[in-house]
Write a protein that holds these residues in place. Structure first.
Motif, PDB file in Angstrom:
ATOM      1  N   GLN A 210       0.834  -1.197   0.000  1.00 35.02           N
ATOM      2  CA  GLN A 210       0.000   0.000   0.000  1.00 35.02           C
ATOM      3  C   GLN A 210       0.872   1.252   0.000  1.00 35.02           C
ATOM      4  O   GLN A 210       2.028   1.217   0.436  1.00 35.02           O
ATOM      5  CB  GLN A 210      -0.934  -0.024   1.220  1.00 35.02           C
ATOM      6  CG  GLN A 210      -1.870  -1.231   1.214  1.00 35.02           C
ATOM      7  CD  GLN A 210      -2.804  -1.238   2.398  1.00 35.02           C
ATOM      8  OE1 GLN A 210      -3.719  -0.424   2.497  1.00 35.02           O
ATOM      9  NE2 GLN A 210      -2.590  -2.183   3.312  1.00 35.02           N
ATOM     10  N   PRO A 211       0.335   2.384  -0.518  1.00 30.85           N
ATOM     11  CA  PRO A 211       1.128   3.607  -0.607  1.00 30.85           C
ATOM     12  C   PRO A 211       1.482   4.128   0.790  1.00 30.85           C
ATOM     13  O   PRO A 211       0.889   3.708   1.771  1.00 30.85           O
ATOM     14  CB  PRO A 211       0.183   4.562  -1.358  1.00 30.85           C
ATOM     15  CG  PRO A 211      -1.186   3.999  -1.173  1.00 30.85           C
ATOM     16  CD  PRO A 211      -1.024   2.525  -1.033  1.00 30.85           C
ATOM     17  N   PRO A 212       2.507   5.010   0.838  1.00 25.38           N
ATOM     18  CA  PRO A 212       3.114   5.787  -0.257  1.00 25.38           C
ATOM     19  C   PRO A 212       4.171   4.999  -1.024  1.00 25.38           C
ATOM     20  O   PRO A 212       4.730   4.042  -0.510  1.00 25.38           O
ATOM     21  CB  PRO A 212       3.752   6.962   0.488  1.00 25.38           C
ATOM     22  CG  PRO A 212       4.134   6.386   1.833  1.00 25.38           C
ATOM     23  CD  PRO A 212       3.044   5.420   2.160  1.00 25.38           C
ATOM     24  N   PHE A 213       4.425   5.441  -2.274  1.00 27.53           N
ATOM     25  CA  PHE A 213       5.461   4.854  -3.121  1.00 27.53           C
ATOM     26  C   PHE A 213       6.454   5.942  -3.534  1.00 27.53           C
ATOM     27  O   PHE A 213       6.036   7.018  -3.958  1.00 27.53           O
ATOM     28  CB  PHE A 213       4.846   4.255  -4.387  1.00 27.53           C
ATOM     29  CG  PHE A 213       3.736   3.278  -4.147  1.00 27.53           C
ATOM     30  CD1 PHE A 213       3.883   2.232  -3.250  1.00 27.53           C
ATOM     31  CD2 PHE A 213       2.524   3.420  -4.825  1.00 27.53           C
ATOM     32  CE1 PHE A 213       2.863   1.323  -3.038  1.00 27.53           C
ATOM     33  CE2 PHE A 213       1.500   2.509  -4.621  1.00 27.53           C
ATOM     34  CZ  PHE A 213       1.664   1.465  -3.730  1.00 27.53           C
TER      35      PHE A 213
ATOM     36  N   ALA B  10       8.027   3.634  -0.610  1.00 24.09           N
ATOM     37  CA  ALA B  10       7.786   3.707   0.829  1.00 24.09           C
ATOM     38  C   ALA B  10       9.092   3.914   1.582  1.00 24.09           C
ATOM     39  O   ALA B  10      10.086   3.252   1.301  1.00 24.09           O
ATOM     40  CB  ALA B  10       7.116   2.427   1.310  1.00 24.09           C
TER      41      ALA B  10
ATOM     42  N   THR C 176       7.914   2.785   7.190  1.00 24.50           N
ATOM     43  CA  THR C 176       6.580   2.212   7.011  1.00 24.50           C
ATOM     44  C   THR C 176       6.584   0.700   7.198  1.00 24.50           C
ATOM     45  O   THR C 176       5.525   0.088   7.273  1.00 24.50           O
ATOM     46  CB  THR C 176       6.026   2.532   5.615  1.00 24.50           C
ATOM     47  OG1 THR C 176       6.861   1.934   4.623  1.00 24.50           O
ATOM     48  CG2 THR C 176       5.955   4.034   5.396  1.00 24.50           C
TER      49      THR C 176
ATOM     50  N   THR D 218       2.907  -1.237   5.654  1.00 24.06           N
ATOM     51  CA  THR D 218       2.320  -1.084   4.325  1.00 24.06           C
ATOM     52  C   THR D 218       2.455  -2.338   3.465  1.00 24.06           C
ATOM     53  O   THR D 218       1.926  -2.381   2.355  1.00 24.06           O
ATOM     54  CB  THR D 218       2.970   0.091   3.578  1.00 24.06           C
ATOM     55  OG1 THR D 218       4.381  -0.138   3.472  1.00 24.06           O
ATOM     56  CG2 THR D 218       2.728   1.405   4.313  1.00 24.06           C
TER      57      THR D 218
ATOM     58  N   GLY E 260      -5.488   1.619  -4.452  1.00 26.58           N
ATOM     59  CA  GLY E 260      -4.244   2.377  -4.551  1.00 26.58           C
ATOM     60  C   GLY E 260      -3.004   1.539  -4.370  1.00 26.58           C
ATOM     61  O   GLY E 260      -1.886   2.077  -4.334  1.00 26.58           O
TER      62      GLY E 260
ATOM     63  N   HIS F 233      -0.220  -2.605 -11.129  1.00 26.27           N
ATOM     64  CA  HIS F 233       0.172  -1.274 -10.685  1.00 26.27           C
ATOM     65  C   HIS F 233      -1.098  -0.439 -10.557  1.00 26.27           C
ATOM     66  O   HIS F 233      -1.968  -0.501 -11.434  1.00 26.27           O
ATOM     67  CB  HIS F 233       1.137  -0.619 -11.678  1.00 26.27           C
ATOM     68  CG  HIS F 233       1.714   0.668 -11.200  1.00 26.27           C
ATOM     69  ND1 HIS F 233       1.033   1.866 -11.290  1.00 26.27           N
ATOM     70  CD2 HIS F 233       2.902   0.959 -10.602  1.00 26.27           C
ATOM     71  CE1 HIS F 233       1.778   2.829 -10.784  1.00 26.27           C
ATOM     72  NE2 HIS F 233       2.921   2.315 -10.356  1.00 26.27           N
TER      73      HIS F 233
ATOM     74  N   VAL G 286       8.828  -0.001  -5.147  1.00 25.17           N
ATOM     75  CA  VAL G 286       7.795   0.662  -4.346  1.00 25.17           C
ATOM     76  C   VAL G 286       8.008   0.510  -2.839  1.00 25.17           C
ATOM     77  O   VAL G 286       7.373   1.213  -2.049  1.00 25.17           O
ATOM     78  CB  VAL G 286       6.381   0.154  -4.708  1.00 25.17           C
ATOM     79  CG1 VAL G 286       6.030   0.571  -6.131  1.00 25.17           C
ATOM     80  CG2 VAL G 286       6.249  -1.344  -4.534  1.00 25.17           C
ATOM     81  N   THR G 287       8.881  -0.397  -2.408  1.00 23.51           N
ATOM     82  CA  THR G 287       9.103  -0.572  -0.976  1.00 23.51           C
ATOM     83  C   THR G 287      10.507  -1.102  -0.736  1.00 23.51           C
ATOM     84  O   THR G 287      10.994  -1.943  -1.493  1.00 23.51           O
ATOM     85  CB  THR G 287       8.078  -1.537  -0.362  1.00 23.51           C
ATOM     86  OG1 THR G 287       8.337  -1.678   1.046  1.00 23.51           O
ATOM     87  CG2 THR G 287       8.120  -2.907  -1.015  1.00 23.51           C
TER      88      THR G 287
END
Length: 243
Positions: free
Chosen positions: A28-31, A33, A37, A90, A121, A143, A207-208
């Motif tokens: 999960q966002p934010p991206f 991360a 998180t 996340t 999201g 995505h 993304v993480t």
């Protein structure tokens, strides 16, 4: 709580006939991360997540916690009802042998689409393989911007089910040529030869800052649905020559 009711036909001590890998990750966002998180494992959320899986009818008990780089026992039929889940802020990861089932529908794809709909999201990435004389694989990358890639079929063969563009996925995740080359991913390879696991890994890393070392998973004994149980028997215990 004891497992006093299930849908299995085969005995609990029957050996598993095939080997494979199966993992689905929700980010999960934010991206991208920040490392903050990635929280410690949340057991309550993990149990709730396990119970929400399409192939799971009930969560019977948490049986142990293991390192995230390990996997639960995978030797007998009884082990097919072990589902491991990690919830780290996340990031949520699930390992369920039912994700590899593809008798009629592709369980991994169905579950990934359900998560993408429930968490619009979020990024959803999954891969599942079953080793026969050749390997059958199912892979999916979502995505939230709309790029999507799905593939399923026998390794090295040409008649794969396939939807989406590897180039569009790489662009959506900001994966450049250098990273692809280092990982050994050729976006122009046909689906049966594409290095799916490498592309999935690059998508997640974009993304993480996900490092599984030092993290833990909860291992739950579940009761799978009647349909999922039948698919598990066919997939892992033998009896069918083909999907």
């Amino acid at each position: 709580m004891t497992d006093h009711h299930d849908y299995w036909i085969r005995p609990a001590d029957q050996d598993i006939a095939r080997y494979g890998e199966f993992r689905l990750t929700l980010v999960q966002p934010p991206f991208p991360a920040p490392a903050t998180t990635l929280l410690d494992h949340d057991v309550v959320r993990a149990r709730e997540f396990a119970g929400s899986l399409l192939a799971v009818e009930d969560v019977l008990a948490e049986v142990e916690r293991i390192e995230a780089v390990d996997r639960p026992d995978f030797a007998t039929r009884a082990d097919l009802d072990l589902v491991s889940v990690g919830c780290w802020g996340t990031v949520t990861e699930v390992n369920d042998p039912a994700l590899a089932c593809a008798e009629v529908d592709h369980t991994l794809l169905e579950q990934a689409e359900a998560l993408a709909a429930g968490f619009p999201g979020a990024v959803v990435v999954g891969s599942a393989t079953v080793d026969h004389p050749t390997t059958y694989g199912t892979h999916v990358i979502h995505h939230p911007g709309g790029a999507r890639l799905f593939g399923a079929g026998w390794s090295g063969e040409g008649d794969w089910l396939h939807d989406g563009s590897a180039h569009a996925v790489a662009e959506a995740f900001g994966i450049g040529p250098g990273a692809l080359a280092r990982e050994g991913v050729d976006l122009d390879a046909p689906p049966g030869s594409l290095y799916w696991q490498g592309l999935a890994r690059l998508a997640l890393l974009s993304v993480t800052p996900m490092h599984r070392g030092g993290r833990v998973l909860s291992v739950f004994r579940v009761r799978h649905t009647e349909k999922a149980t039948g698919d598990l028997e066919d997939t892992w215990l033998g009896g069918l020559d083909d999907f």
